[in-house]
Design an enzyme around this catalytic site. Structure first.
Site, PDB file in Angstrom:
ATOM      1  N   HIS A   1       0.813  -1.211   0.000  1.00  0.00           N
ATOM      2  CA  HIS A   1       0.000   0.000   0.000  1.00  0.00           C
ATOM      3  C   HIS A   1       0.847   1.261   0.000  1.00  0.00           C
ATOM      4  O   HIS A   1       2.050   1.232   0.242  1.00  0.00           O
ATOM      5  CB  HIS A   1      -0.987   0.010   1.165  1.00  0.00           C
ATOM      6  CG  HIS A   1      -0.388  -0.004   2.535  1.00  0.00           C
ATOM      7  ND1 HIS A   1       0.382   1.031   3.047  1.00  0.00           N
ATOM      8  CD2 HIS A   1      -0.465  -0.929   3.521  1.00  0.00           C
ATOM      9  CE1 HIS A   1       0.733   0.752   4.276  1.00  0.00           C
ATOM     10  NE2 HIS A   1       0.253  -0.441   4.587  1.00  0.00           N
TER      11      HIS A   1
ATOM     12  N   CYS B   1       2.363  -4.905   6.632  1.00  0.00           N
ATOM     13  CA  CYS B   1       2.248  -4.700   5.188  1.00  0.00           C
ATOM     14  C   CYS B   1       3.572  -4.242   4.585  1.00  0.00           C
ATOM     15  O   CYS B   1       4.572  -4.099   5.284  1.00  0.00           O
ATOM     16  CB  CYS B   1       1.164  -3.671   4.904  1.00  0.00           C
ATOM     17  SG  CYS B   1      -0.489  -4.184   5.445  1.00  0.00           S
TER      18      CYS B   1
END
Length: 196
Positions: A149, A171
């Site tokens: 992301h 992430c």
């Protein structure tokens, strides 16, 4: 105003200034050199600060956690090396929800979200059956929602300064421009090999 109140206000003011200075110094520490190295020996098609051509197709990703790099390929051709930030506790394979680790192993890019809280994202297929079974054997949840992301919405101006520390919940983070490029170029179900 009494002397005691003046001293208390002075101490509070000094603590406030010290806290602001600590935050400022944290964000000004130098970028880790490993995140920007690697191009000389690897010879990607474009430099890591150059955009990929709009027609580029990425069909495989390899993440080198120790180097804080993600290498993007089309077939055997290395297209680009992206510097990345990882989970806030990056060493080792993700095992449980909330452990702050980025997974290790072979997964797939299995979804896309253009309306993410982090600009845009690409979903990583963690947890797999083995990840779930291990967590269950320990009486815990494996966690999930692992993504590639961008930056938190409204914070895109931070740009590459996000690389100064590992800050995600597990992430793989890149800049907003980079996630736009990946979102456009990575094919559905592309393998992502996340290495220590």
């Amino acid at each position: 105003m009494s002397q005691k109140i003046k001293k208390t206000l002075l101490c509070l003011g000094m603590l406030f200034v010290a806290a602001i200075a600590a935050v400022f110094l944290f964000w000004l520490k130098p970028l880790p050199p490993a995140v920007l190295e690697g191009e000389a020996e690897a010879k990607p098609k474009v430099g890591n600060s150059e955009p990929l051509p709009a027609s580029a197709v990425i069909d495989r990703l390899v993440v080198y956690k120790a180097k804080r790099q993600m290498w993007a390929y089309h077939g055997e051709e290395l297209l680009k090396i992206y510097p990345v930030s990882l989970g806030f506790n990056p060493v080792g394979h993700k095992q449980f929800e909330g452990d702050g680790k980025t997974p290790e192993g072979l997964y797939r890019i299995n979804e896309r979200n253009p309306n993410s809280g982090y600009h845009k994202n690409l979903g990583v297929s963690y947890p797999n059956a083995t990840d779930k079974a291990y967590a269950a054997s320990q009486g815990k949840e494996s966690g999930g929602l692992i993504k590639i992301h961008g930056l938190p919405n409204g914070k895109g101006a931070i740009g590459r300064h996000h690389l100064r520390r590992d800050w995600t919940n597990g992430c793989i983070a890149v800049t907003d421009d980079e996630v736009d490029e990946l979102y456009r170029s990575v094919v559905y179900n592309a393998p992502i090999d996340i290495r220590p």
